[in-house]
Design an enzyme around this catalytic site. Structure first.
Site, PDB file in Angstrom:
ATOM      1  N   THR A  88       0.875  -1.178   0.000  1.00  0.00           N
ATOM      2  CA  THR A  88       0.000   0.000   0.000  1.00  0.00           C
ATOM      3  C   THR A  88       0.905   1.218   0.000  1.00  0.00           C
ATOM      4  OG1 THR A  88      -1.619  -1.192   1.338  1.00  0.00           O
ATOM      5  CG2 THR A  88      -1.862   1.191   1.219  1.00  0.00           C
ATOM      6  N   LYS A 163      -7.825   1.459  -3.003  1.00  0.00           N
ATOM      7  CA  LYS A 163      -7.447   0.984  -1.662  1.00  0.00           C
ATOM      8  C   LYS A 163      -7.587   2.096  -0.610  1.00  0.00           C
ATOM      9  CE  LYS A 163      -5.082  -1.123   1.646  1.00  0.00           C
ATOM     10  NZ  LYS A 163      -5.393  -2.329   2.350  1.00  0.00           N
ATOM     11  N   LYS A 238      -1.423   4.777   8.829  1.00  0.00           N
ATOM     12  CA  LYS A 238      -0.660   4.883   7.575  1.00  0.00           C
ATOM     13  C   LYS A 238      -1.612   5.139   6.392  1.00  0.00           C
ATOM     14  CE  LYS A 238       1.770   2.111   4.153  1.00  0.00           C
ATOM     15  NZ  LYS A 238       2.318   0.852   3.709  1.00  0.00           N
TER      16      LYS A 238
HETATM   17  P1  NAD Z   1       6.071  -6.209   7.244  1.00  0.00           P
HETATM   18  O1  NAD Z   1       6.826  -5.132   7.907  1.00  0.00           O
HETATM   19  O2  NAD Z   1       5.666  -7.423   8.027  1.00  0.00           O
HETATM   20  O3  NAD Z   1       6.870  -6.721   5.927  1.00  0.00           O
HETATM   21  C1  NAD Z   1       7.648  -5.899   5.112  1.00  0.00           C
HETATM   22  C2  NAD Z   1       8.892  -6.683   4.743  1.00  0.00           C
HETATM   23  O4  NAD Z   1       9.678  -5.915   3.812  1.00  0.00           O
HETATM   24  C3  NAD Z   1       9.800  -6.967   5.944  1.00  0.00           C
HETATM   25  O5  NAD Z   1      10.067  -8.360   6.029  1.00  0.00           O
HETATM   26  C4  NAD Z   1      11.070  -6.154   5.644  1.00  0.00           C
HETATM   27  O6  NAD Z   1      12.255  -6.778   6.132  1.00  0.00           O
HETATM   28  C5  NAD Z   1      11.040  -6.115   4.137  1.00  0.00           C
HETATM   29  N1  NAD Z   1      11.837  -5.035   3.552  1.00  0.00           N
HETATM   30  C6  NAD Z   1      11.930  -3.753   3.959  1.00  0.00           C
HETATM   31  N2  NAD Z   1      12.767  -3.060   3.148  1.00  0.00           N
HETATM   32  C7  NAD Z   1      13.198  -3.951   2.201  1.00  0.00           C
HETATM   33  C8  NAD Z   1      14.076  -3.848   1.086  1.00  0.00           C
HETATM   34  N3  NAD Z   1      14.673  -2.684   0.772  1.00  0.00           N
HETATM   35  N4  NAD Z   1      14.289  -4.948   0.344  1.00  0.00           N
HETATM   36  C9  NAD Z   1      13.701  -6.126   0.654  1.00  0.00           C
HETATM   37  N5  NAD Z   1      12.860  -6.286   1.696  1.00  0.00           N
HETATM   38  C10 NAD Z   1      12.616  -5.207   2.470  1.00  0.00           C
HETATM   39  O7  NAD Z   1       4.766  -5.496   6.620  1.00  0.00           O
HETATM   40  P2  NAD Z   1       3.420  -6.208   6.110  1.00  0.00           P
HETATM   41  O8  NAD Z   1       2.404  -6.191   7.205  1.00  0.00           O
HETATM   42  O9  NAD Z   1       3.768  -7.464   5.422  1.00  0.00           O
HETATM   43  O10 NAD Z   1       2.929  -5.103   5.054  1.00  0.00           O
HETATM   44  C11 NAD Z   1       3.477  -5.005   3.766  1.00  0.00           C
HETATM   45  C12 NAD Z   1       2.622  -4.064   2.933  1.00  0.00           C
HETATM   46  O11 NAD Z   1       1.278  -4.561   2.894  1.00  0.00           O
HETATM   47  C13 NAD Z   1       2.532  -2.645   3.502  1.00  0.00           C
HETATM   48  O12 NAD Z   1       2.583  -1.719   2.425  1.00  0.00           O
HETATM   49  C14 NAD Z   1       1.179  -2.621   4.209  1.00  0.00           C
HETATM   50  O13 NAD Z   1       0.621  -1.323   4.270  1.00  0.00           O
HETATM   51  C15 NAD Z   1       0.379  -3.532   3.303  1.00  0.00           C
HETATM   52  N6  NAD Z   1      -0.776  -4.180   3.958  1.00  0.00           N
HETATM   53  C16 NAD Z   1      -0.626  -4.792   5.178  1.00  0.00           C
HETATM   54  C17 NAD Z   1      -1.718  -5.407   5.765  1.00  0.00           C
HETATM   55  C18 NAD Z   1      -1.595  -6.091   7.110  1.00  0.00           C
HETATM   56  O14 NAD Z   1      -2.629  -6.409   7.716  1.00  0.00           O
HETATM   57  N7  NAD Z   1      -0.386  -6.349   7.601  1.00  0.00           N
HETATM   58  C19 NAD Z   1      -2.980  -5.399   5.121  1.00  0.00           C
HETATM   59  C20 NAD Z   1      -3.083  -4.821   3.857  1.00  0.00           C
HETATM   60  C21 NAD Z   1      -1.976  -4.196   3.290  1.00  0.00           C
END
Ligand code: NAD
Length: 287
Positions: A88, A163, A238
């Site tokens: 997102t 979204k 966010k």
């Molecule tokens: P998270 O923090 O669990 O996962 C993000 C991952 O990206 C981490 O493992 C981190 O180490 C990795 N990362 C960061 N920088 C990086 C880089 N430069 N190269 C490679 N990997 C890198 O977050 P999440 O909950 O999985 O969310 C991910 C996305 O999904 C976000 O944009 C969030 O807004 C969206 N989202 C999350 C949810 C939810 O319920 N968690 C729901 C809908 C959307």
């Protein structure tokens, strides 16, 4: 078809695993090198991953990270590959990244999701997709491996727009639902009666009917589990910040979205809301 998956956190890991379980060869990369997934071949670097794959998924924390990766490794993408960004992020960055990739004839779809970690694990996410209709039609089977629904929204950026609009409504209706419980409490209306009426009357919403913020009322929800997320207040903040930034940039009028963002900011930063499900904001009205 070889798939690359960058960002294997709470959402990315189960999504990548669902692709692999459907028989695809999935290569993964995450800066957190403690992440090990049995069905995914972890790669030592992004360039090594990019040269081997046709489709690259990203599931990253922010637009800044997505942009940095694309800008830094633009020359490592395979010609004719497609980037599908499921993070997102803001609409402006999505369009910039799409332009950078387009200059090298690399296609992009923005495909943020709703359904949260539970939806990612059970393969029941909804994808909101922006980009070319042809790319969507060719690749929608991948969304079906990870979700139960994919909706084509229009040109690049439209998926992100859908979204943030959806989540702005969600934030506002959750607050309205919590406020209504606060008023009902003060007027000594039983919470169960309040739920029975509103959930079958014109005040109904997903926040009330499926995700009731009052514990012990309605179907099981994070409120029945000490507000363990679910969808965290931090992520709601966010998304409301993204919708308000987009609103300012496009000169839209979204006063309720603005107030919802301010209330979630106060909850997360000053009222111990960080780490709790977003429905826990009901606590701030129980005074
Ligand atoms: P998270 O923090 O669990 O996962 C993000 C991952 O990206 C981490 O493992 C981190 O180490 C990795 N990362 C960061 N920088 C990086 C880089 N430069 N190269 C490679 N990997 C890198 O977050 P999440 O909950 O999985 O969310 C991910 C996305 O999904 C976000 O944009 C969030 O807004 C969206 N989202 C999350 C949810 C939810 O319920 N968690 C729901 C809908 C959307």
């Amino acid at each position: 078809m070889k798939i690359g998956f960058i960002g294997l956190g709470n959402m990315g890991a189960p999504m990548a695993e669902n692709l692999a379980r459907n028989g695809l060869d999935v290569l993964g990369f995450d800066t957190d090198n403690s992440i090990k997934l049995p069905e995914i071949t972890m790669m030592p670097s992004i360039p090594k991953l990019l040269t081997e794959v046709d489709i690259i998924f990203t599931m990253l924390p922010s637009g800044l990270v997505v942009k940095e990766i694309v800008n830094e490794f633009i020359n490592n993408f395979n010609p004719k590959s497609t980037l599908i960004d499921c993070s997102t992020i803001d609409v402006k960055t999505t369009k910039e990244v799409c332009q950078t990739l387009g200059n090298k004839k690399i296609n992009m779809l923005d495909a943020p999701v709703s359904g949260g970690v539970q939806g990612a694990k059970s393969g029941s996410l909804t994808f909101m997709v922006g980009g070319s209709r042809d790319d969507f039609d060719k690749l929608r089977f991948l969304f079906e491996y990870m979700g139960s629904r994919s909706v084509y929204c229009g040109k690049n950026g439209s998926g992100q727009t859908a979204k943030i609009c959806n989540n702005m409504i969600l934030g506002v209706t959750m607050i309205a639902t919590c406020e209504a419980f606060a008023l009902a409490d003060k007027l000594e209306l039983d919470r169960e009666a309040m739920f029975d009426v509103v959930s079958t009357s014109s005040g109904y919403s997903w926040s009330m009917n499926s995700y009731c913020p009052a514990p012990g009322v309605g179907p099981k929800a994070p409120s029945d589990n000490n507000y363990t997320p679910g969808f965290s207040s931090d992520l709601m903040l966010k998304d409301l910040t993204l919708s308000q930034n987009a609103s300012s940039e496009s000169k839209a009028s979204t006063p309720m979205g603005d107030l919802a963002m301010k209330l979630y900011k106060d909850f997360v930063e000053n009222k111990n809301g960080s780490g709790l499900d977003f429905s826990a904001i009901i606590k701030t009205f129980e005074v």
